[in-house]
Design a protein around this motif. Structure first.
Motif, PDB file in Angstrom:
ATOM      1  N   MET A   1       0.847  -1.200   0.000  1.00 14.72           N
ATOM      2  CA  MET A   1       0.000   0.000   0.000  1.00 14.72           C
ATOM      3  C   MET A   1       0.876   1.240   0.000  1.00 14.72           C
ATOM      4  N   LEU A   2       0.590   2.162  -0.923  1.00 13.57           N
ATOM      5  CA  LEU A   2       1.355   3.410  -1.010  1.00 13.57           C
ATOM      6  C   LEU A   2       0.402   4.599  -0.997  1.00 13.57           C
ATOM      7  N   PRO A   3       0.853   5.729  -0.464  1.00 11.78           N
ATOM      8  CA  PRO A   3      -0.011   6.917  -0.438  1.00 11.78           C
ATOM      9  C   PRO A   3      -0.156   7.524  -1.831  1.00 11.78           C
ATOM     10  N   GLY A   4      -1.192   8.326  -2.024  1.00 13.97           N
ATOM     11  CA  GLY A   4      -1.488   8.889  -3.337  1.00 13.97           C
ATOM     12  C   GLY A   4      -0.639  10.072  -3.773  1.00 13.97           C
ATOM     13  N   PRO A   5      -0.381  11.051  -2.891  1.00 15.76           N
ATOM     14  CA  PRO A   5       0.374  12.235  -3.336  1.00 15.76           C
ATOM     15  C   PRO A   5       1.760  11.848  -3.859  1.00 15.76           C
ATOM     16  N   PRO A   6       2.081  12.185  -5.128  1.00 15.76           N
ATOM     17  CA  PRO A   6       3.378  11.798  -5.696  1.00 15.76           C
ATOM     18  C   PRO A   6       4.567  12.203  -4.819  1.00 15.76           C
ATOM     19  N   SER A   7       4.458  13.350  -4.137  1.00 14.96           N
ATOM     20  CA  SER A   7       5.576  13.804  -3.297  1.00 14.96           C
ATOM     21  C   SER A   7       5.821  12.826  -2.143  1.00 14.96           C
ATOM     22  N   GLU A   8       4.799  12.057  -1.773  1.00 17.15           N
ATOM     23  CA  GLU A   8       4.963  11.059  -0.714  1.00 17.15           C
ATOM     24  C   GLU A   8       5.243   9.681  -1.313  1.00 17.15           C
ATOM     25  N   LEU A   9       4.586   9.396  -2.450  1.00 16.61           N
ATOM     26  CA  LEU A   9       4.715   8.072  -3.061  1.00 16.61           C
ATOM     27  C   LEU A   9       6.111   7.843  -3.636  1.00 16.61           C
ATOM     28  N   ILE A  10       6.657   8.828  -4.335  1.00 14.60           N
ATOM     29  CA  ILE A  10       7.930   8.618  -5.046  1.00 14.60           C
ATOM     30  C   ILE A  10       9.061   8.252  -4.080  1.00 14.60           C
ATOM     31  N   PRO A  11       9.297   9.040  -3.007  1.00 15.17           N
ATOM     32  CA  PRO A  11      10.382   8.629  -2.103  1.00 15.17           C
ATOM     33  C   PRO A  11      10.106   7.307  -1.387  1.00 15.17           C
ATOM     34  N   MET A  12       8.821   7.074  -1.010  1.00 18.38           N
ATOM     35  CA  MET A  12       8.511   5.823  -0.307  1.00 18.38           C
ATOM     36  C   MET A  12       8.745   4.620  -1.218  1.00 18.38           C
ATOM     37  N   LEU A  13       8.412   4.797  -2.495  1.00 17.29           N
ATOM     38  CA  LEU A  13       8.598   3.750  -3.496  1.00 17.29           C
ATOM     39  C   LEU A  13      10.075   3.382  -3.586  1.00 17.29           C
ATOM     40  N   LYS A  14      10.918   4.400  -3.764  1.00 15.57           N
ATOM     41  CA  LYS A  14      12.357   4.153  -3.948  1.00 15.57           C
ATOM     42  C   LYS A  14      13.005   3.626  -2.669  1.00 15.57           C
TER      43      LYS A  14
ATOM     44  N   GLY B   1      10.769  19.621   4.195  1.00 14.37           N
ATOM     45  CA  GLY B   1      11.812  19.743   3.184  1.00 14.37           C
ATOM     46  C   GLY B   1      11.897  21.134   2.581  1.00 14.37           C
ATOM     47  N   ARG B   2      13.058  21.398   2.019  1.00 21.87           N
ATOM     48  CA  ARG B   2      13.403  22.712   1.490  1.00 21.87           C
ATOM     49  C   ARG B   2      12.395  23.209   0.453  1.00 21.87           C
ATOM     50  N   ARG B   3      12.058  22.331  -0.491  1.00 21.26           N
ATOM     51  CA  ARG B   3      11.183  22.744  -1.592  1.00 21.26           C
ATOM     52  C   ARG B   3       9.822  23.194  -1.056  1.00 21.26           C
ATOM     53  N   TYR B   4       9.281  22.390  -0.136  1.00 21.44           N
ATOM     54  CA  TYR B   4       7.968  22.695   0.435  1.00 21.44           C
ATOM     55  C   TYR B   4       8.014  23.992   1.233  1.00 21.44           C
ATOM     56  N   LEU B   5       9.067  24.177   2.036  1.00 24.43           N
ATOM     57  CA  LEU B   5       9.165  25.373   2.885  1.00 24.43           C
ATOM     58  C   LEU B   5       9.243  26.627   2.022  1.00 24.43           C
ATOM     59  N   ARG B   6      10.007  26.523   0.934  1.00 20.08           N
ATOM     60  CA  ARG B   6      10.108  27.674   0.023  1.00 20.08           C
ATOM     61  C   ARG B   6       8.757  27.969  -0.614  1.00 20.08           C
ATOM     62  N   TRP B   7       8.065  26.900  -1.024  1.00 19.69           N
ATOM     63  CA  TRP B   7       6.757  27.079  -1.658  1.00 19.69           C
ATOM     64  C   TRP B   7       5.776  27.711  -0.677  1.00 19.69           C
ATOM     65  N   LEU B   8       5.752  27.192   0.570  1.00 20.68           N
ATOM     66  CA  LEU B   8       4.825  27.689   1.583  1.00 20.68           C
ATOM     67  C   LEU B   8       5.136  29.139   1.931  1.00 20.68           C
ATOM     68  N   ALA B   9       6.433  29.499   1.956  1.00 18.18           N
ATOM     69  CA  ALA B   9       6.804  30.891   2.235  1.00 18.18           C
ATOM     70  C   ALA B   9       6.271  31.798   1.134  1.00 18.18           C
ATOM     71  N   ALA B  10       6.446  31.391  -0.122  1.00 17.35           N
ATOM     72  CA  ALA B  10       5.937  32.206  -1.238  1.00 17.35           C
ATOM     73  C   ALA B  10       4.410  32.304  -1.165  1.00 17.35           C
ATOM     74  N   SER B  11       3.753  31.202  -0.803  1.00 20.66           N
ATOM     75  CA  SER B  11       2.288  31.222  -0.682  1.00 20.66           C
ATOM     76  C   SER B  11       1.851  32.170   0.425  1.00 20.66           C
ATOM     77  N   ASN B  12       2.593  32.180   1.540  1.00 19.76           N
ATOM     78  CA  ASN B  12       2.266  33.105   2.627  1.00 19.76           C
ATOM     79  C   ASN B  12       2.401  34.558   2.178  1.00 19.76           C
TER      80      ASN B  12
END
Lengths: 425, 425
Positions: free
Chosen positions: A147-160, B389-400
């Motif tokens: 079972m893997l989660p749907g969001p690609p940002s979670e699925l891709i690292p968990m997969l690898k 993670g870095r990418r998410y934090l940067r994205w969330l900062a820009a969204s804020n």
């Protein structure tokens, strides 16, 4: 070994989301030498999911689900699988601790806790980028469930990091993959050059296209890592012979990673002045951890007066040749070098569209300049890519800038070779 | 009416191609009010395709295939469907003429001709962008079969121009969906606030999370568009009552689109000075076509001396409070307003990680300042998001930052409310 993917999510059946998860999983399976015979999608509906699971468990050895592990009421994958496979869901304390930690200092809904309930005796796949853990286990009659989660940002690292090793262990083999990254040649063109290499079964070689780049993935299966690596080597060498310096790296993540690493190693600094890319180049560079060692300043000079104010682009140049011209790109690159004190400067100006194009200066026309304080090189992206869209054109322009820096740093020449930069992409 | 999609192509099962066709078809079906219960993928294998067709024809009223209509030997969809549905394939002269015309002046392989062979008595869907025609027909026991080509460039127009009209005749209903976009509240949290609304069947309401935001999709089915919209309205109104100004838009694409549109409408200009986001904010703003009307200048001031050089951030401020501080963010926002002459300026400074964090200033700590020339507001993102993670934090900062501009433009207050900005995200 036959595998089947079941993607769970009503949003997939409504067409709100394109199912990229299935492709990510499929690639890993084919790299593992596992045959994927069916991939199907069902909504967040326990009856239909159960029916799909029964069918899959009857005809396949490995069943992988994506999605439906979230905290909300319609996330029913885990409960349905447990029911179908006759497993009890039990609290996995470590996962609960992770979820609690994840919400530290924030309000955590009660529903979040159900994500820590997992099939008894399963191998837990921790979720490094979200809350829902994945897992793998054997059913009573010896089938493998994952079972893997749907969001690609979670699925891709968990997969690898977890699912592939879990599957590899079951197939008793070790997998080694090498990624050969190419910029400046299209997938179709490369595929034709290496047909013979892509026909092998161990190692396998497959071509992929992504964001105006292509890469070749070489994968070998053997009893241990050394043997698998040895199988990959001759194919990787042959790719280097055939594709030459269009290959920008092997097992590197991206052009920006390569460029930042080499700038840092040499103690050099890059600054960029962007018009049509609007900060995308700076953003890609600063996406790389530690980029502050190699990057000090970027200027997004959208308006002409700002180009003059910030970069001393002569008003005369803007008047005579226009903002989108070789001369302006050159002046921007030279201006940012002066202004930032960096050893290298990039200037980018073009027409990203969809509006603003003319017969002389069509959408997609971009001029890129690289200045090293002594000399300035200019590359031109012809405007023959308009239908690819604004986002793609901006990305490709930033990639071309990074490719110019790469060719400068590694002394490869071809900085100004415009022709191929769009060719076959 | 229940429908099922069967996507045919080994390249899909190898993960070489992401199956976007299924999503395109699914969207059209949902717009027609046709329930898609299953979507499955099989390789170019007649036995498995026939099995999938049998299953689909047993449980669904409408079966739509994508792919496998090409000229090559492994394109077997049509032959297999004809066999399964007990139809004869006959030459469709008009299609053959089209194909011959398509190859005019070029060599046409014999194999191309097989694409003009279609099930007897079917409705032909001409292919405006390729050679393989599609078609639709009724099976002996009253099921609807539709065949579409695989390449999206051929499938999309054929779907809209021929397949949808063909299906519309068979369905009475229309679907309307509304997207309610939320920033500042997490999916889990919102799901708990609106459980009652998500339990309805017509309209349905479902929550989704994406890139540090969440949205609610409200979908209704009725005999015409007006009636379907009327069904959605009370739910959308109730969502607005419960989620208030955390909702930033209904049926808008993104925060940046909303902000650019409103700035343009009001004739205002925004400039941004970015440190930890490194150009991401400027890049997201300039991703919006026409953003040049509202955006003139961005500065990526990664190094301290550049902050001083470009934005006149006092060295004293940097020395006393540090680069990541409320005072520096404030000085950056005020500096960019002075420098750019824009009415509004944003300053962003923080620690995106993975390195550079300290107990006092952890990874994820970001200060955002908005200056309108008279007043400056500062929002603080607490550093409790490091794991994302870095990418998410940067994205969330820009969204804020975009959320601060939104709240300023629509006079909503809450510009400085730090607490909720990370809460539940």
């Amino acid at each position: 070994m036959y595998a089947e993917i079941i993607s769970v999510g009503t949003e997939l059946l409504l067409g709100h989301t394109i199912n990229s998860d299935a492709a990510y999983v499929a690639r890993e399976l084919s790299a593992l030498g596992i045959n994927l015979l069916y991939s199907c999608t069902v909504g967040d509906n326990p009856e239909r999911l159960e029916a799909a699971l029964q069918t899959a468990l009857d005809r396949s050895d490995i069943v992988i689900t994506t999605g439906g592990l979230g905290p909300t009421g319609d996330d029913l994958t885990k409960e349905t699988i447990a029911k179908t496979a006759g497993k009890k869901l039990v609290l996995h304390q470590e996962s609960l601790d992770r979820i609690v930690e994840y919400f530290k200092g924030r309000v955590m809904g009660e529903s979040q806790k159900k994500q820590a309930m997992l099939p008894e005796g399963c191998t837990v796949f921790p979720n490094g980028c979200g809350t829902a853990p994945g897992c793998g286990f054997q059913t009573a009659n010896g089938k493998t469930m994952i079972m893997l989660p749907g969001p690609p940002s979670e699925l891709i690292p968990m997969l690898k990091n977890y699912a592939v090793p879990f599957l590899a262990k079951e197939s008793g083999a070790v997998i080694v993959s090498r990624i050969v990254r190419v910029f400046g040649l299209g997938e179709g063109y490369v595929a034709e050059q290496i047909t013979d290499l892509t026909e092998g079964t161990n190692p396998t070689a497959a071509t992929y296209a992504k964001d105006g780049e292509m890469f070749v993935r070489v994968t070998a299966r053997a009893k241990d890592e050394a043997a698998a690596s040895a199988l990959c080597e001759p194919v990787v060498d042959e790719l280097q012979r055939r594709l030459g310096d269009f290959i920008y790296g092997i097992d590197v993540e991206s052009l920006e990673e390569l460029v930042v690493k080499e700038l840092t190693r040499r103690g050099l600094h890059l600054a960029c002045a962007e018009s049509c890319t609007g900060g995308l180049l700076a953003s890609r560079i600063t996406d790389i951890p530690g980029s502050s060692a190699a990057f000090q300043m970027g200027a997004v000079t959208y308006a002409n007066e700002i180009k003059t104010l910030l970069l001393d682009v002569p008003e005369e140049t803007l008047r005579q040749y226009g903002a989108v011209s070789e001369q302006t790109a050159r002046a921007m690159a030279e201006g940012i070098v002066r202004k930032s004190g960096s050893e290298l400067g990039i200037g980018i100006t073009g027409i990203a569209g969809p509006g603003g194009g003319t017969p002389e200066k069509p959408v997609g026309l971009v001029y890129l300049a690289l200045c090293d304080g002594k000399q300035t090189w200019v590359r031109k992206m012809p405007g023959n890519n308009a239908k690819k869209g604004r986002r793609y054109l901006r990305w490709l322009a930033a990639s071309n800038a990074l490719d110019m820096v790469r060719r400068y740093l590694f002394d490869l020449g071809g900085l100004e070779e415009a022709a191929y930069t769009a060719k076959n992409i």
